[in-house]
Scaffold this active site. Sequence first.
Site: not given
Lengths: 446, 333
Positions: A292, A319, A323
């Site tokens: 995103n 960025d 995760h």
Amino acid sequence: MLGPQRKDGLLVIASVRAVDPGANLDAIVDIVVEGGTITRIGAGAATKEILASERARVISGEGLLCVPAFVDLHAHLREPGQEYKEDIASGLAAAAAGGFAHVCAMPNTRPVNDTRSITEAMIAKARSIEGPALHPIGAITLGQKGAELVEMADLKDAGAVAVSDDGRCVTSSAVMRRALEYAANFDLPVIQHAEDHALTEGALMHEGAVSTRLGLRGWPRVAEDIIVARDVLLAEVTGAKYHVAHVSSRGAVRIIREAKARGIRVTAEVTPHHLTLTDASVIGYDTACKVNPPLREPEDVAALCEALADGTIDCVATDHAPHSSLEKDCEFAEASPGMIGLELVVPLLLARVREGALPLARLIDALTAAPARIVGLSAPTLREGALAELCLVNPEKRWSVDPARLRSKSKNTPFLGKSVTGSVELTMAAGRVVHDVWAQGEVQAR
Amino acid sequence: MGHHRGRIHPGGNVTTTPRARYPHRHLLGIEALERTEILSILDAAESFFDVSRRSVRKVPTLRGKTVINLFYEPSTRTRTSFELAGKRLSADVINISVSTSSAVKGETLLDTVKNLEAMCPDVLVIRHQASGAPHYVASRTNAAVVNAGDGTHEHPTQALLDAFTIRRRKGRLEGLVVAICGDVLHSRVARSNVLLLRKMGATVRFAGPRTLLPPAAEALGAEVHDRLEPALEGADVVMMLRVQRERLAGTFLPSTREYSRKFGLNEARLALAAPDAIVMHPGPMNRGVEIDPAVADGSRSVILDQVEAGVAVRMAVLWMVATEAEGEPIAGA
């Protein structure tokens, strides 16, 4: 973990191609680092006496590239709160391995970095590690909820270099106006995650032919463009420093270009993945490609690359968004957006340089002086008397993106298992060696 | 048609293995299928079609095989159709309905699938609200996976049963003009149908209000119209799509009334289509909204034929994915 860090040592890099656009340098030189400072640089700087010194560690620079160490304006280090994904130690280790001496950490931690104590705790933790420097970015609004401003002056005094609600857009024009005014009061840049959430509700990927084919709800470019257009108008009115995070759409590029031409104080960053991948990567529902803002179309990639080359987009930012399998090993709709990036900047972007899409000097500027200027850091540079913050890159070395090689705790990248070209061999931050493949070879043998 | 009958039934000589004609482990979507593979499924469905019309509606083809229907979305028609298809092939069929709310509280999709896999099913039929969920499951299980509808992506057995119905009525697919009308944006039926019909040489027209047309819809291979009339002009097949009740008032559409007035299929609009045009609907219908009752129940409607075809087509699909190639276990196929 990060190898030998003798600050009093003598390091000689002999006959290396050194590139530092800030110092107007692109030449074969010797670089002498003593006591954490670049003491000599130039052809023949490594004299016989220096080379003969018992203290000297001599690295042959043949085939290598020496550049100032990098500055990342956009990383998610997940500490405090989500240390199972990444923590400050693992994140900074990944940064060192990627060639970074400075990392700006986004505030969407748990709890959100919206107070002085969290900012201070992050900096203290990073100092204890002696790796790359950590520069927290504070939230714009309390809890990143988009309503009440944080104590920006306090955050700045504690060491925050900018404010951002990254991950959430400040959608209210009134809040954004006040945020820009108040931040300008303390000369803090405001970094916007440009996304009109009303236009992206439930969105899973870029809106276009591929999203239609995959049946995934689309995130239209215009959701980014609308916010950037509004914000540059607010930046003009307030005179604040406005920075656009992870630009992904060609429309936003056009708006930024026009705003700069009109003299508005706007700067922008682009990620390596938006410069290399398109929405077609999502075919097959690979959750590693869910990011995103989303990966867009080839014409966006071309526009972003062109804008980075001509300076419309000031800098590259990773960025870096770690995760774990909990967030990524699932159906596409359930997966959290983001991919890791700190360790892949060099191979991904040297590929674009080799293709001729990006001049090497502009890339180095976009990774060093340009981002440092935006947040007011003194930029790493290759000059006599400068603090040794540099990296040695082997542009031809092929390596495999193996989970075991990555220093990040998380392995969420679509490049996992792929072979890439271009490796960071050594990184120095604040005068110390923080990454050293040769030393790691010894560690592995032990 | 029906020339495969006898080959696959008990006592008949199986001259071709299903695997040879359908070289995939799963049925995840129409996109991955070749034209010849689509024809193989339709031909096999012809062979199975009569089974449901006999007094004993069962053949032993899949005796000893286990089929699990794993449905994460409510469904009556599709789940019943798959269940009957499995049972009429003598497979052991288990139905599992997972409401979204309990899945949110409970285990992950992967854990559910791994637990089911431990009980050795041959086929997992999965319906899920997330586009791509069957693809994800297929990458992580040894069972054959059949997509019974994933999000707004594909619904391959619906497209196959639609093609089966059209072919029975029209004798062909090639050269036909098919109008697919209504909420194309949210329709997995429309996506699978356009892919299948284009592979078979038909022309497809999408029609609906611009708010319900997908971005870059023409990239799917369809002509795109924002009014019904030009799409219906001379069409051989008119396929109406269900419009979800929750989309009938809000930002997609102002009202049911205006939708049915401008985008509903009535006798007057149907008159624009070819004189022998057939009318289809994947169900469940909103009578009086996207389709006038007189049209839904009229002589040109094949809506119930579609439902009947569904069982035969799903028998063919289950047979093809569950049957081992000669000397080759499914897991290795």
